[in-house]
Structure formats: structure tokens, C-alpha cells
Scaffold this motif. Structure first.
Motif, PDB file in Angstrom:
ATOM      1  N   VAL A 128      39.335   5.955 -71.910  1.00 14.49           N
ATOM      2  CA  VAL A 128      38.400   7.030 -71.462  1.00 14.49           C
ATOM      3  C   VAL A 128      39.041   8.087 -70.864  1.00 14.49           C
ATOM      4  O   VAL A 128      39.831   7.697 -69.787  1.00 14.49           O
ATOM      5  CB  VAL A 128      37.124   6.040 -70.903  1.00 14.49           C
ATOM      6  N   GLU A 129      38.559   9.189 -70.858  1.00 14.54           N
ATOM      7  CA  GLU A 129      39.170  10.425 -70.244  1.00 14.54           C
ATOM      8  C   GLU A 129      37.967  11.533 -70.232  1.00 14.54           C
ATOM      9  O   GLU A 129      37.427  11.705 -71.314  1.00 14.54           O
ATOM     10  CB  GLU A 129      40.408  10.842 -70.846  1.00 14.54           C
ATOM     11  N   ASP A 130      37.486  11.883 -69.002  1.00 17.33           N
ATOM     12  CA  ASP A 130      36.411  12.853 -68.918  1.00 17.33           C
ATOM     13  C   ASP A 130      35.005  12.402 -69.614  1.00 17.33           C
ATOM     14  O   ASP A 130      34.416  12.998 -69.985  1.00 17.33           O
ATOM     15  CB  ASP A 130      36.948  14.168 -69.345  1.00 17.33           C
ATOM     16  N   GLU A 150      38.625   4.984 -66.179  1.00 21.49           N
ATOM     17  CA  GLU A 150      39.304   6.037 -66.813  1.00 21.49           C
ATOM     18  C   GLU A 150      40.787   5.485 -66.850  1.00 21.49           C
ATOM     19  O   GLU A 150      41.350   5.303 -65.961  1.00 21.49           O
ATOM     20  CB  GLU A 150      39.065   7.443 -66.261  1.00 21.49           C
TER      21      GLU A 150
END
Length: 279
Positions: A231-233, A177
Motif C-alpha cells: 500500500v502506498e498513499d 503502508e
């Protein structure tokens, strides 16, 4: 002349000449007293026509080669004339190819070449055919993208090129992430109201609220795109989106010179002759 014949047939068109075929071409060139330039043009026409008419046959045998020489217009000024004078348009300019006669070429990413399936297609295909269609579309476009100059790794001989774009797959995003990735895949709506990007390795939800600038293009479901983001969460935050870069006809033919994608017997006329007739 042997080196010139080898350069055109083998190095450029990936064709292998039998010994008697090589001697035959050399004799024809000598008998007609061709210059180096005329011989190169004539050999280019022969090799190109062989690649179009004899797809899947990289070995140039003497008997079919003689038949080809008798039929092809040499394009030289030394009297080697066959069927297909560009000044007299004929019936060979148009060919009707039945839809069921078009070759079913499938790209094999492992072998990096086109192959033909063992089974024939049906009008009413199986359910698996739909998934196979999109996988094949993915492989076709991805190999073209990777052949683009912007995606080819920097070589020692290319001093002016200091960077290139590297494609990542969706499964490689796990546990990374915050890092930026460039991903090629298909837009799909796996859940109502949510867009996802799919490739052969998996899928990931998309968030378009972080796009930094406007983009050009029409983007629909089942459209293949290039996406740059992070990418995040577990969600891919899209910063840029674009369509795969186009490729010229010349570059595609150079990549697969021996493939006749449309079927039928290609015209023996050169591209220059066909353009002259069209005008």
C-alpha cells in the motif's frame, strides 16, 4: 469388525451408528464370511452411498440401513448382490433434475459448513440477492483457498514445510503502508476508469503499473483473484495477481462428504463401476 465399521463410518464419513445398526453390519459381515479387505470395500460403499442419499442425516438408523444394504452392490466376492450390476447398464445411469429442485446450499463461514436457507428462491429476486450472491461466492472460494496446502499453517508434524501464505483483509491494511500483503477479493470498477479490489471488509483502489512479471489467466470485472502487493498513499500497488488455486473433486468430497450438491437420488453404483460403463 466393530473397529473397522467405526473407522469407515465414523472417522472417515462422520456418521454415527446406532447400537443395533453396528450389530447388524457386524452380523452381515460374519454371515457372509467376508475377509478384512472385502469388508472394508463393502463398508466403504455403504457409507459413501448413505452420505450421498441421506444428506443431513448423520445418524445411521437400522431400518433405512437395512433397505440400503438390500439395494447396494457390495463389490465383494461373497454373494452380497443387489440392484445395479455394473455389467448391465440401466435407467439409473441418467437422472433429470429440475432447476428448481437443485438444493440451495449456502456456505456459513462461522460454522464452516453448508446450510440451506429458510426461504425459497424466486425467478424475480430482490435487489439484495445480487449482493448476497457475491458474498456467498466470496465465502465459497475463500474456504477453498484456505484449505489449499500452501495456505495452511505449518504444523509440528510437517517438518518439510517451512512457510505458508497468509491472507489479509482490506481493513487490516490501514496504517501499514510499505508492507507486503496477500489479499483475496473481487475485481470491480467502483469509479469509471479505476479498478478496485473488494472483500467483505471494504475496498481499495488498485495500481497495476508495478507488476513485476506477466501472469496467466483471464481477469474480468467481478472476478475473484489473489493479489500480492503493498500500500502506498491509500492505493494497493499490485506486484502479482492470480486466480484462486483449483481443488480436485476428491478433496472437495472429502471436505464435505455428506452433502449432495445437485439433488436427486445419486446412483448406487461406485465411481469405478460408472467409469467401466462409460468406457
Amino acid at each position: 469388525m466393530h473397529s473397522l465399521i467405526y473407522k469407515v463410518f465414523t472417522r472417515k464419513y462422520s456418521l454415527s451408528l446406532q447400537a443395533d445398526s453396528l450389530l447388524y453390519l457386524s452380523d452381515v459381515i460374519k454371515q457372509n464370511e467376508m475377509t478384512q479387505t472385502d469388508a472394508a470395500k463393502w463398508l466403504e460403499l455403504l457409507a459413501d452411498t448413505w452420505a450421498k442419499r441421506e444428506e443431513g442425516r448423520p445418524l445411521v438408523e437400522l431400518a433405512p440401513l437395512k433397505a440400503l444394504v438390500a439395494a447396494v452392490v457390495s463389490g465383494t466376492s461373497n454373494g452380497l448382490v443387489g440392484a445395479g450390476d455394473a455389467s448391465k447398464p440401466g435407467s439409473d445411469l441418467f437422472t433429470v433434475i429440475d432447476a428448481f429442485d437443485v438444493p440451495a446450499w449456502w456456505y456459513d463461514p462461522g460454522k464452516k459448513m453448508f446450510t440451506q436457507p429458510f426461504t425459497e428462491g424466486d425467478i424475480l429476486s430482490s435487489a439484495e440477492s445480487k449482493a448476497a450472491l457475491f458474498r456467498q461466492r466470496y465465502d465459497l472460494l475463500r474456504q477453498r483457498v484456505l484449505r489449499n496446502d500452501n495456505f495452511m499453517p505449518v504444523s509440528f508434524s510437517d517438518q518439510e514445510k517451512d512457510r505458508f501464505y497468509k491472507l489479509s483483509t482490506i481493513d487490516s491494511l490501514q496504517g501499514r503502508e510499505g508492507e507486503h500483503f496477500l489479499i483475496f477479493g473481487m475485481l470491480s470498477q467502483l469509479e469509471e476508469g479505476k479498478m478496485f479490489l473488494e472483500d467483505k471488509a471494504g475496498s481499495i483502489e488498485l495500481d497495476f503499473s508495478h507488476m513485476s512479471k506477466s501472469v496467466n489467466g483471464l481477469f474480468t470485472e467481478s472476478c475473484f483473484v489473489l493479489i500480492d502487493g503493498y500500500v502506498e498513499d491509500g492505493v494497493l500497488k499490485v506486484e502479482e495477481i492470480g486466480l484462486p488455486p483449483p481443488e480436485s473433486r476428491e478433496k472437495s468430497r472429502a471436505a464435505f462428504p455428506n452433502i449432495n450438491f445437485f439433488g436427486g437420488q445419486p446412483s448406487l453404483r461406485t465411481d469405478v463401476q460408472l467409469r467401466a460403463i462409460e468406457v
